[in-house]
Design a protein around this motif. Structure first.
Motif, PDB file in Angstrom:
ATOM      1  N   TYR A  56       0.835  -1.201   0.000  1.00 45.81           N
ATOM      2  CA  TYR A  56       0.000   0.000   0.000  1.00 45.81           C
ATOM      3  C   TYR A  56       0.869   1.248   0.000  1.00 45.81           C
ATOM      4  O   TYR A  56       0.583   2.216  -0.702  1.00 45.81           O
ATOM      5  CB  TYR A  56      -0.895   0.027   1.245  1.00 45.81           C
ATOM      6  CG  TYR A  56      -2.140  -0.817   1.123  1.00 45.81           C
ATOM      7  CD1 TYR A  56      -3.143  -0.479   0.218  1.00 45.81           C
ATOM      8  CD2 TYR A  56      -2.326  -1.922   1.934  1.00 45.81           C
ATOM      9  CE1 TYR A  56      -4.295  -1.231   0.124  1.00 45.81           C
ATOM     10  CE2 TYR A  56      -3.481  -2.680   1.836  1.00 45.81           C
ATOM     11  CZ  TYR A  56      -4.463  -2.337   0.938  1.00 45.81           C
ATOM     12  OH  TYR A  56      -5.605  -3.084   0.844  1.00 45.81           O
ATOM     13  N   GLU A  57       1.953   1.238   0.783  1.00 45.82           N
ATOM     14  CA  GLU A  57       2.821   2.412   0.888  1.00 45.82           C
ATOM     15  C   GLU A  57       3.386   2.805  -0.474  1.00 45.82           C
ATOM     16  O   GLU A  57       3.439   3.984  -0.818  1.00 45.82           O
ATOM     17  CB  GLU A  57       3.953   2.153   1.880  1.00 45.82           C
ATOM     18  CG  GLU A  57       3.511   2.044   3.317  1.00 45.82           C
ATOM     19  CD  GLU A  57       2.888   0.703   3.695  1.00 45.82           C
ATOM     20  OE1 GLU A  57       2.337   0.621   4.799  1.00 45.82           O
ATOM     21  OE2 GLU A  57       2.932  -0.250   2.888  1.00 45.82           O
ATOM     22  N   HIS A  58       3.803   1.820  -1.246  1.00 46.53           N
ATOM     23  CA  HIS A  58       4.331   2.095  -2.579  1.00 46.53           C
ATOM     24  C   HIS A  58       3.242   2.679  -3.480  1.00 46.53           C
ATOM     25  O   HIS A  58       3.467   3.673  -4.178  1.00 46.53           O
ATOM     26  CB  HIS A  58       4.900   0.823  -3.205  1.00 46.53           C
ATOM     27  CG  HIS A  58       5.339   1.015  -4.624  1.00 46.53           C
ATOM     28  ND1 HIS A  58       6.536   1.596  -4.948  1.00 46.53           N
ATOM     29  CD2 HIS A  58       4.719   0.737  -5.789  1.00 46.53           C
ATOM     30  CE1 HIS A  58       6.641   1.657  -6.268  1.00 46.53           C
ATOM     31  NE2 HIS A  58       5.552   1.139  -6.787  1.00 46.53           N
ATOM     32  N   SER A  79     -12.284   4.277  -1.890  1.00 46.12           N
ATOM     33  CA  SER A  79     -12.441   3.147  -0.980  1.00 46.12           C
ATOM     34  C   SER A  79     -12.310   1.818  -1.717  1.00 46.12           C
ATOM     35  O   SER A  79     -11.803   0.842  -1.165  1.00 46.12           O
ATOM     36  CB  SER A  79     -13.775   3.225  -0.239  1.00 46.12           C
ATOM     37  OG  SER A  79     -14.850   3.192  -1.150  1.00 46.12           O
ATOM     38  N   ASN A  80     -12.741   1.766  -2.974  1.00 50.47           N
ATOM     39  CA  ASN A  80     -12.583   0.528  -3.749  1.00 50.47           C
ATOM     40  C   ASN A  80     -11.114   0.182  -3.947  1.00 50.47           C
ATOM     41  O   ASN A  80     -10.747  -0.986  -4.005  1.00 50.47           O
ATOM     42  CB  ASN A  80     -13.279   0.642  -5.108  1.00 50.47           C
ATOM     43  CG  ASN A  80     -14.789   0.657  -4.971  1.00 50.47           C
ATOM     44  OD1 ASN A  80     -15.334   0.232  -3.957  1.00 50.47           O
ATOM     45  ND2 ASN A  80     -15.459   1.144  -5.994  1.00 50.47           N
ATOM     46  N   ALA A  81     -10.255   1.192  -4.034  1.00 49.83           N
ATOM     47  CA  ALA A  81      -8.823   0.966  -4.252  1.00 49.83           C
ATOM     48  C   ALA A  81      -8.155   0.293  -3.060  1.00 49.83           C
ATOM     49  O   ALA A  81      -7.083  -0.288  -3.202  1.00 49.83           O
ATOM     50  CB  ALA A  81      -8.125   2.284  -4.556  1.00 49.83           C
ATOM     51  N   VAL A  82      -8.764   0.363  -1.880  1.00 46.28           N
ATOM     52  CA  VAL A  82      -8.143  -0.249  -0.694  1.00 46.28           C
ATOM     53  C   VAL A  82      -8.883  -1.506  -0.245  1.00 46.28           C
ATOM     54  O   VAL A  82      -8.694  -1.981   0.863  1.00 46.28           O
ATOM     55  CB  VAL A  82      -8.025   0.769   0.472  1.00 46.28           C
ATOM     56  CG1 VAL A  82      -7.069   1.881   0.105  1.00 46.28           C
ATOM     57  CG2 VAL A  82      -9.382   1.313   0.875  1.00 46.28           C
ATOM     58  N   CYS A 109      -6.057  -5.657   4.234  1.00 49.40           N
ATOM     59  CA  CYS A 109      -7.094  -5.043   3.412  1.00 49.40           C
ATOM     60  C   CYS A 109      -7.519  -3.800   4.183  1.00 49.40           C
ATOM     61  O   CYS A 109      -8.162  -3.901   5.228  1.00 49.40           O
ATOM     62  CB  CYS A 109      -8.247  -6.013   3.227  1.00 49.40           C
ATOM     63  SG  CYS A 109      -9.568  -5.342   2.220  1.00 49.40           S
ATOM     64  N   LEU A 110      -7.091  -2.620   3.726  1.00 43.62           N
ATOM     65  CA  LEU A 110      -7.324  -1.396   4.492  1.00 43.62           C
ATOM     66  C   LEU A 110      -8.796  -1.106   4.727  1.00 43.62           C
ATOM     67  O   LEU A 110      -9.161  -0.549   5.759  1.00 43.62           O
ATOM     68  CB  LEU A 110      -6.651  -0.205   3.814  1.00 43.62           C
ATOM     69  CG  LEU A 110      -5.126  -0.226   3.782  1.00 43.62           C
ATOM     70  CD1 LEU A 110      -4.598   1.105   3.252  1.00 43.62           C
ATOM     71  CD2 LEU A 110      -4.533  -0.527   5.132  1.00 43.62           C
TER      72      LEU A 110
END
Length: 120
Positions: A56-58, A79-82, A109-110
């Protein structure tokens, strides 16, 4: 953590405050941190390695602007992206760059981690 029966602060807040809880997460791609190399070690300033490419950080580093708010509990593009599981880095009291992948990354899964839930 849940696989080992451990609770983090976020889970304790959810259990105590229920749907009134709001959780906020912060992350970094690179920088510095004050941490120890082991539980009995002295803290020192350490340079944080750039995040792994599949984390996620990248992916957040590739976004513009680089400072943003991502509402995990709503629907829509952000929100869909996480919702997809990725690696997430956790740095706390201890940071061990030499074993970073094994010591500090976990699959997450954020939207599950930071999204509001109606039941616990």
């Amino acid at each position: 953590m849940a696989d080992y029966g451990e609770l983090n602060v976020g889970q304790l807040v959810r259990e105590h405050y229920g749907p009134e809880a709001v959780l906020i997460g912060f992350t970094t791609y690179t920088g510095t941190v004050t941490a120890a190399s082991d539980w009995i070690g002295r803290q020192s300033g350490k340079r944080v390695r750039p995040a792994l490419g599949n984390s996620y950080e990248h992916h957040f580093m590739m976004l513009t602007p680089r400072i943003f708010f991502c509402p995990c509990a709503t629907t829509g593009p952000a929100s869909n992206a996480v919702r997809d599981p990725r690696l997430e880095r956790a740095i706390g009291v201890i940071y061990m760059p030499q074993t970073e992948r094994q010591s500090h990354y976990f699959k997450a899964c954020l939207s599950d981690q930071f999204g509001r839930r109606d039941s616990f």
